[in-house]
Design an enzyme around this catalytic site. Structure first.
Site, PDB file in Angstrom:
ATOM      1  N   CYS A   1     -10.658 151.594  82.703  1.00 38.03           N
ATOM      2  CA  CYS A   1      -9.464 152.252  83.235  1.00 38.03           C
ATOM      3  C   CYS A   1      -8.748 153.083  82.169  1.00 38.03           C
ATOM      4  CB  CYS A   1      -8.550 151.235  83.892  1.00 38.03           C
ATOM      5  SG  CYS A   1      -7.371 152.021  85.030  1.00 38.03           S
TER       6      CYS A   1
ATOM      7  N   SER B   1      -6.531 151.396  90.145  1.00 37.79           N
ATOM      8  CA  SER B   1      -5.077 151.302  90.016  1.00 37.79           C
ATOM      9  C   SER B   1      -4.685 152.136  88.801  1.00 37.79           C
ATOM     10  CB  SER B   1      -4.647 149.836  89.844  1.00 37.79           C
ATOM     11  OG  SER B   1      -3.250 149.737  89.682  1.00 37.79           O
TER      12      SER B   1
ATOM     13  N   HIS C   1     -11.257 149.094  88.223  1.00 34.60           N
ATOM     14  CA  HIS C   1     -11.026 147.717  87.775  1.00 34.60           C
ATOM     15  C   HIS C   1     -11.973 146.750  88.489  1.00 34.60           C
ATOM     16  CE1 HIS C   1      -7.522 148.052  85.145  1.00 34.60           C
ATOM     17  NE2 HIS C   1      -7.021 148.944  85.976  1.00 34.60           N
TER      18      HIS C   1
ATOM     19  N   GLU D   1     -13.066 144.144  87.453  1.00 36.49           N
ATOM     20  CA  GLU D   1     -12.736 142.769  87.058  1.00 36.49           C
ATOM     21  C   GLU D   1     -11.593 142.172  87.872  1.00 36.49           C
ATOM     22  OE1 GLU D   1      -9.521 145.020  84.958  1.00 36.49           O
ATOM     23  OE2 GLU D   1     -11.590 145.402  85.568  1.00 36.49           O
TER      24      GLU D   1
END
Length: 313
Positions: free
Chosen positions: A142, A192, A235, A237
């Site tokens: 990110c 995000s 993301h 994760e």
């Protein structure tokens, strides 16, 4: 893990053209195994939550991985107990004279901050420069992907007018690339961020292999030709409720965030979100560990050099 076959088996050439890791009997006889050393530079405020997310993905591999946690500086944290940082995190001075098989640099909530205004920017540049000669493969996630592109390619920061938040469809572009091994033609992954990663812009200004894109989110996954730098703009994760927690946080701060796209059933925040990206995240990290780290890293990390990277026979 690689498959081991006789040296002259005709299938070997076919499999290699598909970037499948084939190990000859000759090479297998010479191979020694050791645990992989992976360093995680955790830039997120809630470090315990973030480290757990990444460790979960790293654990889903037959390879033994020894993980060390790194903090960017010694400033007190508002979201992580000092005792936790002191007990489990290293300072850069403690690791700078060592070599690692892999480095993961996490995201950071700095999407609207100019690089030169980031308080630890100079230190981050030092670590990224250090990684060139001390780490086999670095995974930028990110915001770190944007920072890495700035430092490696001098790409200026590009920001969206509205925050990108939600779970987006992506398509792959190089199906035989090792990082995409086992990927579906289309997959879901969360984003995000404010950063903008235009496929056309990256194709024009870098020599990266652009592996996966989204019509809405732009470039999601890209690598350098040698796979020593892997950029993930989303993301993978994230836990199922991470986007929800961010949405509620922004509401509580008086902002007017858009409901995360393709996240809540019927786009209703009262409905528990469904994690539709979990298998993708595990596969991505497994492929990174296998194809970018394990297959390229030298056995003797104390004598790290680009020439020491494992070459296909």
């Amino acid at each position: 893990m690689p498959i081991r076959i006789p040296d002259q088996l005709p299938a070997a050439d076919v499999l290699r053209t598909e970037n499948i890791f084939v190990m000859s009997e000759t090479r297998a006889a010479k191979q020694e195994i050791r645990p992989l050393r992976v360093l995680i530079l955790n830039l997120m405020p809630k470090k315990i939550e973030t480290e757990t997310q990444f460790l979960r993905l790293l654990s889903n591999s037959p390879l033994q991985v020894n993980v060390e946690l790194l903090r960017i500086d010694d400033r007190p944290s508002k979201n992580t107990p000092t005792e936790h940082l002191d007990n489990f995190y290293r300072q850069f001075e403690m690791v700078k004279n060592r070599n690692f098989d892999g480095l993961i640099i996490t995201g950071a909530p700095l999407g609207l901050v100019q690089f030169e205004d980031v308080i630890y920017w100079d230190h981050l540049k030092t670590i990224m420069e250090w990684a060139k000669s001390h780490v086999t493969s670095t995974l930028y996630v990110c915001w770190a992907a944007q920072a890495g592109l700035k430092l490696l390619y001098d790409l200026p920061k590009k920001t969206r007018k509205e925050k990108l938040s939600g779970v987006y469809h992506h398509r792959i572009h190089k199906p035989y690339h090792p990082v995409l091994r086992g990927f579906d033609d289309s997959f879901l992954a969360p984003h995000s961020r404010y950063a903008d990663f235009s496929p056309e812009y990256l194709a024009e200004h870098t020599d990266l292999d652009i592996l996966a894109t989204s019509d809405d989110a732009g470039v999601y996954l890209a690598t350098t030709k040698d796979k020593r730098n892997v950029f993930v703009t989303g993301h993978p994760e994230y836990d199922p409720h991470t986007l929800h927690n961010e949405y509620i946080r922004d509401l509580g701060e008086g902002m007017e965030p858009a409901i995360p796209v393709n996240y809540y059933p019927n786009d209703n925040p009262d409905n528990p979100p469904i994690a539709s990206w979990r298998s993708h995240g595990h596969l991505l990290f497994s492929n990174w560990l296998n194809y970018c780290v394990y297959q390229q890293t030298p056995y003797d990390l104390d004598h790290f050099s680009e020439e020491a990277f494992t070459k296909d026979e």
